[in-house]
Structure formats: structure tokens, C-alpha cells
Design an enzyme around this catalytic site. Structure first.
Site, PDB file in Angstrom:
ATOM      1  N   CYS A 103      -0.498   3.361  -6.631  1.00  0.00           N
ATOM      2  CA  CYS A 103      -1.380   3.450  -5.130  1.00  0.00           C
ATOM      3  C   CYS A 103      -2.385   1.348  -5.900  1.00  0.00           C
ATOM      4  O   CYS A 103      -1.931   1.575  -7.144  1.00  0.00           O
ATOM      5  CB  CYS A 103      -2.810   3.824  -5.515  1.00  0.00           C
ATOM      6  SG  CYS A 103      -4.233   3.432  -4.699  1.00  0.00           S
ATOM      7  N   CYS A 143       0.746  -1.508  -0.038  1.00  0.00           N
ATOM      8  CA  CYS A 143      -0.200  -0.212   0.444  1.00  0.00           C
ATOM      9  C   CYS A 143       0.512   1.029   0.152  1.00  0.00           C
ATOM     10  O   CYS A 143       1.609   1.473   1.297  1.00  0.00           O
ATOM     11  CB  CYS A 143      -0.895  -0.376   1.288  1.00  0.00           C
ATOM     12  SG  CYS A 143      -1.961   1.808   1.567  1.00  0.00           S
TER      13      CYS A 143
HETATM   14  N1  DGL Z   1      -3.624   0.719  -2.170  1.00  0.00           N
HETATM   15  C1  DGL Z   1      -3.935   1.892  -1.208  1.00  0.00           C
HETATM   16  C2  DGL Z   1      -2.927   2.470  -2.013  1.00  0.00           C
HETATM   17  O1  DGL Z   1      -2.039   1.903  -2.786  1.00  0.00           O
HETATM   18  C3  DGL Z   1      -4.639   2.828  -0.297  1.00  0.00           C
HETATM   19  C4  DGL Z   1      -6.092   2.867  -1.376  1.00  0.00           C
HETATM   20  C5  DGL Z   1      -6.698   3.906  -0.149  1.00  0.00           C
HETATM   21  O2  DGL Z   1      -7.124   2.593   0.793  1.00  0.00           O
HETATM   22  O3  DGL Z   1      -7.074   5.101  -0.357  1.00  0.00           O
HETATM   23  O4  DGL Z   1      -2.363   3.983  -2.037  1.00  0.00           O
END
Ligand code: DGL
Length: 256
Positions: A182, A71
Site C-alpha cells: 500500500c 495506489c
Molecule cells: N494508498 C492506497 C494503496 O496503495 C490506498 C489506501 C486506502 O485508501 O485504503 O492501497
């Protein structure tokens, strides 16, 4: 056999697991989706540090020897904190691929799509400033992208119109590279590519996902720490957990 923990705010981290599994198909994986607290994008650093700590304790308790923070938002907000709190556990985080895009751009403009949390974090800003000499970096939040993925809407008119809103400003600024900052966004990659091609039919626009590089980094860290990967003949496995709804995680898992 190595036991590897992976976590994300939701299902996005499966885009990283997919690449890790290509290189390390025979390990044991434990994946945690923090779906009760998803999205992380608008949360404070303190909230994300707290959630990342709770999940890391859980993964360590399950016997994970390494943890992949799959993440970008949690990496930017909490990886330094996690490394300090759990010094014996190697943490591997996400790195927005600004450098390869900056080196390869022909128009001198690159676009970055990420959450608001990532785009304002010093970890991202430092990387951007280090590699963006002489080029223009246009940033945009992938507005609504996380929700599309969590709801399993990965194509069709709704996905296309949502994606167009955030991709258009990048393409209209002249970007020939779009960096996915993301881990949810790679699941929308076909839509992002389609929309970008429609918006600029005469320009080749390359979308970059850092997940393959993160998977290679995991292999390097395992070698450095003398954590052996599983030999031929071992059967790999993954256990999926969620702090809230598990359905969306299962749905995306079936697609990878
Ligand atoms: N998958 C996430 C990232 O890489 C987070 C997305 C979220 O929860 O806002 O930033």
C-alpha cells in the site's frame, strides 16, 4: 516535456512520486488525492472503478499523457477497466513486490502488508500464487496505517503501537521480508523497521517498497511510447489537487 498524472486515495501516492521524481525531475506532474473518498481499502470494486474513471478523465482533461495509479488498491480494482476505457493513455500501476521477497527469503516466510481490497483482489492473488512456490506468504492488513499517514502521525508511541499490531503476526510467523503493498505504508517504514527489530532482534528483516520499480517502469513505458523526458535546464513542477481535504496532502508533500 511530459505531463504525468498521478493519483491515489490520499497522500500515499506521494511515496511513488518521490521515487519517480528521482528519475524524472524535470517533468510536469499533476497529483490528485481522492481524499473525500479515502480510504479505498474497504470499498467495492465498482466504487473504485467509478472514482478512478472520474479522476482519470480529470487528469486527461488537464493534458496528462500518462497516468500512474499510485495506489495498490485502485490498481488491483480498476487498472484493467481504465486501460479499456482510455485505450490511448498508458496507465502504470503498482505491483506488490512478492517476487523479489520470495527469491531472497532465507526463512522461507515473507509478510505482505496491504489493504483488505488489495489482499482479496485477483490481481494480487495471481501474483502471489505465481511467485510463492515453496514459501509461506503471511498477509495482514496494515490496520489503521492509512489513517496515521493522513493525520501526519509518522512516528511516536501511537504510530508504534498501531504498527506493532499488524507487524507482529508477520514477524511471529518467521518472516524475514515485509512487502509494503500500500503506497501509504512507506511513510511508516522507519516505524515498521523499528518495531520489527524489537520483535525479532536476532533476525534481519528487510522491508521492500515497490515504488522504485514502478518509477523505472514509468521510464520504460515513456521510452516505448516515444514520450520524451524533459531536457536539462527545464524546470519540473507539481500541482496538488484533492477531492476533499488538501491539508494532509500538503503536509506529506513538505516531508518528501
Ligand atoms: N494508498 C492506497 C494503496 O496503495 C490506498 C489506501 C486506502 O485508501 O485504503 O492501497
Amino acid at each position: 516535456m511530459a505531463k504525468i498524472g498521478i493519483f491515489d486515495s490520499g497522500s500515499g501516492g506521494l511515496s511513488v512520486y518521490r521515487e519517480i521524481h528521482k528519475l524524472l525531475p524535470r517533468e510536469q506532474y499533476v497529483y490528485v488525492s481522492d481524499s473525500a473518498y479515502c480510504p479505498y481499502g474497504g470499498r467495492t470494486r465498482e466504487e473504485i472503478e467509478y472514482r478512478a474513471t472520474v479522476i482519470s478523465e480529470y487528469l486527461i482533461g488537464m493534458g496528462c499523457e500518462l497516468i500512474v495509479v499510485a495506489c495498490n488498491t485502485a490498481t488491483a480494482a480498476a487498472i484493467a477497466f481504465l486501460r479499456e476505457k482510455f485505450p490511448s493513455v498508458p496507465f502504470i500501476g503498482m505491483e506488490p513486490a512478492v517476487k523479489p521477497a520470495a527469491l531472497a527469503t532465507k526463512t522461507g516466510v515473507i509478510g505482505v502488508l496491504a489493504t483488505a481490497g488489495t489482499l482479496k483482489a485477483s490481481k494480487y492473488l495471481d501474483t502471489r500464487d505465481r511467485f510463492s512456490d515453496g514459501i509461506k506468504v503471511i498477509e495482514h492488513v496494515g490496520q489503521g496505517f492509512v489513517e496515521l499517514v493522513e493525520n501526519g502521525i509518522l512516528e511516536g508511541p501511537e504510530a508504534e503501537s498501531t504498527v506493532r499490531e499488524s507487524v507482529a503476526p508477520l514477524v511471529e510467523s518467521g518472516a524475514d521480508f515485509i512487502v509494503l503493498g500500500c503506497t501509504h505504508y512507506p511513510f511508516l517504514r522507519p516505524v515498521i523497521e523499528k518495531v520489527a527489530a524489537e520483535l525479532a532482534p536476532d533476525r534481519e528483516i528487510t522491508v521492500i517498497d515497490p515504488a522504485p520499480a514502478v518509477a523505472r517502469q514509468l521510464v520504460n513505458v515513456m521510452a516505448q511510447k516515444n514520450i520524451p523526458s524533459s531536457p536539462e535546464g527545464e524546470e519540473g513542477s507539481i500541482d496538488l489537487y484533492a477531492s476533499g481535504d488538501l491539508e494532509s496532502l500538503r503536509r506529506i508533500y513538505k516531508l518528501i
